[in-house]
Write a protein that holds these residues in place. Structure first.
Motif, PDB file in Angstrom:
ATOM      1  N   VAL A 197      19.318  51.592  71.676  1.00 57.52           N
ATOM      2  CA  VAL A 197      20.250  50.701  71.604  1.00 57.52           C
ATOM      3  C   VAL A 197      19.558  49.057  72.166  1.00 57.52           C
ATOM      4  O   VAL A 197      19.944  48.353  71.429  1.00 57.52           O
ATOM      5  CB  VAL A 197      21.517  51.007  72.321  1.00 57.52           C
ATOM      6  CG1 VAL A 197      22.654  49.880  72.196  1.00 57.52           C
ATOM      7  CG2 VAL A 197      22.134  52.394  71.882  1.00 57.52           C
ATOM      8  N   VAL A 201      19.425  45.536  70.263  1.00 55.22           N
ATOM      9  CA  VAL A 201      19.924  44.468  70.710  1.00 55.22           C
ATOM     10  C   VAL A 201      19.019  43.367  70.680  1.00 55.22           C
ATOM     11  O   VAL A 201      19.112  42.201  70.172  1.00 55.22           O
ATOM     12  CB  VAL A 201      20.616  44.652  72.132  1.00 55.22           C
ATOM     13  CG1 VAL A 201      20.937  43.428  72.608  1.00 55.22           C
ATOM     14  CG2 VAL A 201      21.741  45.475  71.809  1.00 55.22           C
ATOM     15  N   LEU A 225      24.534  45.990  69.245  1.00 51.58           N
ATOM     16  CA  LEU A 225      25.284  47.154  69.717  1.00 51.58           C
ATOM     17  C   LEU A 225      25.788  48.049  68.660  1.00 51.58           C
ATOM     18  O   LEU A 225      25.881  49.136  68.666  1.00 51.58           O
ATOM     19  CB  LEU A 225      26.302  46.636  70.914  1.00 51.58           C
ATOM     20  CG  LEU A 225      25.762  46.102  72.013  1.00 51.58           C
ATOM     21  CD1 LEU A 225      26.996  45.684  72.993  1.00 51.58           C
ATOM     22  CD2 LEU A 225      25.314  47.247  72.767  1.00 51.58           C
TER      23      LEU A 225
END
Length: 287
Positions: A197, A201, A225
């Motif tokens: 993740v 981002v 996200l």
């Protein structure tokens, strides 16, 4: 990482980038192939549990859905309920009495394997420009991203975020992961998921800055996200299906990777979320 996995991954990325660059029907045809092969694997998983879905009917209406999404993106939302009705009609009047499981897995095959992927076609068609046959596009200067169609920029950024999430999660999980994320997929770790993740981002914020989006720090963070979490959920969803069917891989089509679903699972839920993020949320922000 095996050589077969590395080489097949490079070939898949090259094909995806080529179709994304050209757009139009080139991009649609790529997804038609992916959807067809992915649904074949999905229905094999379903049959492994003793269920008899309307596979052929779902395969046909899903291809029609992708074609309609190319011709008129808004009409794809109309095709979905019509296609679902047609699938139920087929199951009702076939010789064998259909079950709830037959109906539900057929509709899920349409939704998961046809309707959700159609958002990739819609996203690539945003502000579409054509200067090649079959609705394709080739820019005179690919380095000037601001002049390129929005659909191309958003689609490419989404791909990059997913690749960053997958690669980050794979390497960190493999070499540093210690905490199991879920019993659904024992090899996935919390460390790998978090770093995946995070990778999404970083790429999304960089892309938002480069594309000069409003409040690029926050829009990039939100987009990263969304993509990172959605790709992880897509991966876990496919793992749950394989676990229920009692198989390790959805297929053996891609050397070193397994089947189409094993590689495309991260892409299923991301496209609709990114599409509406770009078409509904971004226009509301002050320029």
């Amino acid at each position: 990482m095996s050589w077969s996995r590395l080489i097949s991954g490079i070939i898949a990325i090259a094909l995806a980038l080529s179709a994304t660059l050209l757009g139009g029907w080139y991009f649609t045809l790529m997804f038609c192939a992916i959807v067809y092969l992915g649904q074949l694997e999905y229905f094999d998983l379903v049959r492994a549990t003793g269920i008899a879905p309307a596979a052929k009917t779902t395969l046909v209406v899903s291809q029609l859905l992708l074609i309609v999404a190319t011709l008129s993106p808004n009409l794809a939302d109309v095709v979905m309920p019509v296609a679902g009705t047609f699938i139920c009609f087929y199951l009702l009047f076939q010789p064998k009495l259909a079950t709830i499981a037959d109906i539900s897995t057929s509709i899920l095959g349409l939704f998961y394997g046809g309707y959700l992927p159609s958002y990739w076609v819609r996203m690539r068609s945003l502000d579409a420009v054509s200067n090649l046959p079959l609705g394709g596009y080739w820019a005179e200067n690919w380095t000037n991203l601001q002049a390129l169609p929005q659909g191309f920029k958003v689609t490419l950024l989404t791909f990059l975020c997913i690749w960053a999430a997958d690669i980050g999660a794979y390497f960190i999980g493999k070499f540093f992961g210690k905490t199991r994320l879920s019993d659904i997929s024992p090899k996935k770790t919390v460390e790998g998921a978090v770093f995946g993740v995070f990778g999404s981002v970083v790429v999304a914020i960089t892309g938002a800055w480069y594309l000069d989006w409003s409040s690029w720090q926050w829009t990039g963070l939100a987009l990263g996200l969304i993509i990172g979490i959605a790709s992880l959920l897509g991966d876990l969803t496919e793992s749950m299906m394989k676990r229920d069917a009692g198989v390790k891989d959805s297929g053996q089509l891609i050397p070193g990777h397994g089947g189409i679903l094993d590689r495309a699972d991260s892409y299923v839920f991301t496209a609709p979320l990114v599409y509406y993020f770009v078409t509904l949320l971004l226009p509301l922000l002050p320029t």
